[in-house]
Design a protein around this motif. Sequence first.
Motif, PDB file in Angstrom:
ATOM      1  N   HIS A  30       5.386   0.481   5.583  1.00  0.00           N
ATOM      2  CA  HIS A  30       3.848   0.740   5.192  1.00  0.00           C
ATOM      3  C   HIS A  30       3.339  -0.899   5.549  1.00  0.00           C
ATOM      4  CE1 HIS A  30       3.253   4.127   2.340  1.00  0.00           C
ATOM      5  NE2 HIS A  30       4.233   4.430   3.088  1.00  0.00           N
ATOM      6  N   LEU A  31       4.035  -1.794   5.125  1.00  0.00           N
ATOM      7  CA  LEU A  31       3.304  -3.127   5.406  1.00  0.00           C
ATOM      8  C   LEU A  31       3.028  -3.355   6.892  1.00  0.00           C
ATOM      9  CD1 LEU A  31       4.603  -5.797   3.215  1.00  0.00           C
ATOM     10  CD2 LEU A  31       2.380  -5.162   3.452  1.00  0.00           C
TER      11      LEU A  31
ATOM     12  N   LEU B  58       0.202  -0.945   8.314  1.00  0.00           N
ATOM     13  CA  LEU B  58      -1.093  -1.573   7.577  1.00  0.00           C
ATOM     14  C   LEU B  58      -1.333  -2.887   8.487  1.00  0.00           C
ATOM     15  CD1 LEU B  58      -1.847  -2.527   3.730  1.00  0.00           C
ATOM     16  CD2 LEU B  58      -2.286  -3.839   5.807  1.00  0.00           C
TER      17      LEU B  58
ATOM     18  N   THR C 288      -4.794  -2.738  11.167  1.00  0.00           N
ATOM     19  CA  THR C 288      -5.844  -3.751  11.162  1.00  0.00           C
ATOM     20  C   THR C 288      -5.924  -4.440  12.174  1.00  0.00           C
ATOM     21  OG1 THR C 288      -5.111  -3.947   8.870  1.00  0.00           O
ATOM     22  CG2 THR C 288      -6.650  -5.540   9.387  1.00  0.00           C
TER      23      THR C 288
ATOM     24  N   PHE D 178      -7.571  -1.436   3.092  1.00  0.00           N
ATOM     25  CA  PHE D 178      -6.125  -1.447   3.384  1.00  0.00           C
ATOM     26  C   PHE D 178      -5.784  -2.375   2.252  1.00  0.00           C
ATOM     27  CE2 PHE D 178      -6.166   1.467   6.319  1.00  0.00           C
ATOM     28  CZ  PHE D 178      -5.320   1.482   7.503  1.00  0.00           C
TER      29      PHE D 178
ATOM     30  N   GLN E 254      -3.286  -1.148  -0.947  1.00  0.00           N
ATOM     31  CA  GLN E 254      -1.871  -1.247  -0.883  1.00  0.00           C
ATOM     32  C   GLN E 254      -1.472  -2.597  -1.695  1.00  0.00           C
ATOM     33  OE1 GLN E 254      -0.301   1.287   0.231  1.00  0.00           O
ATOM     34  NE2 GLN E 254       1.208   0.119   1.584  1.00  0.00           N
TER      35      GLN E 254
ATOM     36  N   ALA F 111      -3.437  -7.771   5.496  1.00  0.00           N
ATOM     37  CA  ALA F 111      -4.429  -7.236   6.271  1.00  0.00           C
ATOM     38  C   ALA F 111      -5.438  -8.224   6.894  1.00  0.00           C
ATOM     39  CB  ALA F 111      -5.403  -6.270   5.467  1.00  0.00           C
TER      40      ALA F 111
ATOM     41  N   PHE G  13      -3.972   7.090   6.710  1.00  0.00           N
ATOM     42  CA  PHE G  13      -3.714   6.343   5.581  1.00  0.00           C
ATOM     43  C   PHE G  13      -4.808   7.053   4.701  1.00  0.00           C
ATOM     44  CE2 PHE G  13      -1.061   2.971   5.400  1.00  0.00           C
ATOM     45  CZ  PHE G  13      -0.640   2.452   6.607  1.00  0.00           C
TER      46      PHE G  13
ATOM     47  N   TRP H 245      -3.734   8.168   0.728  1.00  0.00           N
ATOM     48  CA  TRP H 245      -4.250   7.604  -0.398  1.00  0.00           C
ATOM     49  C   TRP H 245      -5.267   8.391  -1.065  1.00  0.00           C
ATOM     50  CZ3 TRP H 245      -5.347   2.582   2.608  1.00  0.00           C
ATOM     51  CH2 TRP H 245      -3.936   1.847   2.755  1.00  0.00           C
TER      52      TRP H 245
END
Lengths: 74, 253
Positions: B11-12, B15, B19, B154, B158, B164, B205, B209
Amino acid sequence: MGALKRAWLACVDFVVGDDWTLAAAVVAVLFVTWLASGGGFPSWILVPVGVAAALTVSVVRVQRAARRPPADPG
Amino acid sequence: MPAAVRTLGVHLFLLALATFLASTVEMVEALTIVLAVGVTRGWRAAVTGLVVALVALAVLVAALGPAVTRIPLGDLRVVVGGLLLVFGLQWLRKAILRAGGLKGLHDEDAIYRAEVAQLEAAGRGGRVDGYGVSVAFKGVFLEGLEVVFIVLTFGATQGHLAVAALAAVAAAVMVAALGVAVHRPLTRVPENSLKFVVGVMLTSFGMFWAGEGVGARWPGSDAFLLVLIGATLGLSVGGAALLRRANTPAAVG
């Protein structure tokens, strides 16, 4: 038009862009998903299906508008 | 390594990647405007507008970031996820229309030429060219606002605002370095393809969410994000291909 109203419209345009019906469809999909959640129904399926349908309709509308012959000025 | 840690790592990475790519696209567009100002109105005006815009954007992130992270997670996810989903769909819709031939491809060279013509047509100012500064400022600030929006949404949902923000800064530094080296609009950056990928990721995303925020329970939890990305990409690529086929001269004629 007041400065506040202009600023608000600019913010709306920034997020929503040139097809507000797509944004409205997203809100509707999320609302229906919220209503369906909590029971035994797998409400998660509504989000991707609803979003896919909304996006498809939006794109097809542009395609149909492009295919339409231009209006006769005379 | 526990599955939860692996998923968080993925996920990181996604993300940061989303970005970084979004920031790259926006900074390339901002660079075109800054270059046009620099070449026509002077580099003092271009750099002044650029620096003031970057400071304004940094202040915005510093002011709003901590405030956004204090909102309860449940409420945050549905609002921020919903906004990101609408924003992402805007990008994705335009990218599909471009790829399908229903919208003109983004052409940095043409934009640069148009900007230069407009700037040359405006009269020269005094020692400090206010017009040049304002054009550079507006260009960088408006393009940067989209990056700030993505960084805040983001990062806030998260809980990794710093990741980000760092990804966005890294992209800005990379584009600036390329701009200084090349001294021309970065026309070889595959902007249209990057916008397609960013649109897919923002939409995915956003769905993930916002869905969680309204109570949907994704099968496989966080890992389902990868399924959403794959499905969104597949649908978008397929849709663009169908559009392209429908809009070829043989199909239209």
